[in-house]
Design a protein around this motif. Sequence first.
Motif, short mmCIF file in Angstrom:
data_model
loop_
_atom_site.label_atom_id
_atom_site.label_comp_id
_atom_site.label_asym_id
_atom_site.label_seq_id
_atom_site.Cartn_x
_atom_site.Cartn_y
_atom_site.Cartn_z
N TRP A 116 21.39 -43.66 10.62
CA TRP A 116 22.74 -44.15 10.36
C TRP A 116 23.03 -45.41 11.16
O TRP A 116 23.68 -46.34 10.66
N ALA A 117 22.57 -45.47 12.39
CA ALA A 117 22.81 -46.65 13.22
C ALA A 117 22.20 -47.90 12.58
O ALA A 117 22.81 -48.97 12.58
N VAL A 118 21.02 -47.76 12.01
CA VAL A 118 20.37 -48.90 11.34
C VAL A 118 21.10 -49.25 10.05
O VAL A 118 21.39 -50.42 9.79
N VAL A 119 21.43 -48.24 9.26
CA VAL A 119 22.11 -48.47 7.98
C VAL A 119 23.45 -49.17 8.19
O VAL A 119 23.80 -50.09 7.44
N LEU A 120 24.19 -48.74 9.17
CA LEU A 120 25.55 -49.26 9.39
C LEU A 120 25.59 -50.52 10.24
O LEU A 120 26.66 -51.06 10.50
N ALA A 121 24.43 -51.03 10.64
CA ALA A 121 24.38 -52.21 11.51
C ALA A 121 25.00 -53.43 10.87
O ALA A 121 25.58 -54.28 11.56
N ASP A 122 24.92 -53.54 9.55
CA ASP A 122 25.49 -54.70 8.87
C ASP A 122 26.93 -54.47 8.41
O ASP A 122 27.49 -55.28 7.69
N GLY A 123 27.51 -53.35 8.82
CA GLY A 123 28.91 -53.10 8.54
C GLY A 123 29.17 -52.20 7.34
O GLY A 123 30.30 -51.75 7.15
#
Length: 147
Positions: A116-123
């Motif tokens: 989730w941290a990687v997925v949501l990195a771009d907002g």
Amino acid sequence: MINRTAGPAMLDRFFAMLSDLSEPAHERFGEDDYRLAAAVLLVHVMAVDGRVAPAERDRLRTVLASGFDLSGPDTDRLIESAMDHEAAGDSWTAQAEHLANRLDEQGRRRIVDMMWAVVLADGSAAELEEAVVERAAQLMGVDPNRP
């Protein structure tokens, strides 16, 4: 009798050995290493929507380095190996199943949180990214909800 011609070569090997001992050890990420399986999942979820934002690449590196307590060079090697697996078409579902068999529930939950941290990195999370995280979480037997 002393063989004087072997002396310099033997000294060279000795100094090379000392040099090897003074360099920090590098992590090795074998095929059965759960960190490699996790990195393959993270690389896959980062690239699954067909675009990789710089923020996602940066977060991938940060998440792996801090999550597995790796040095910069070791993190780079892990990412490179994971990208090789992704490029070879290795099954991300097999990686999730490998993690399900190797980690306890807390460890599996941590991997989902890393995804989730990687997925949501771009907002935002693309629908395909969400689907991969949710399916991976199901394969690992943990709740796929966002942290």
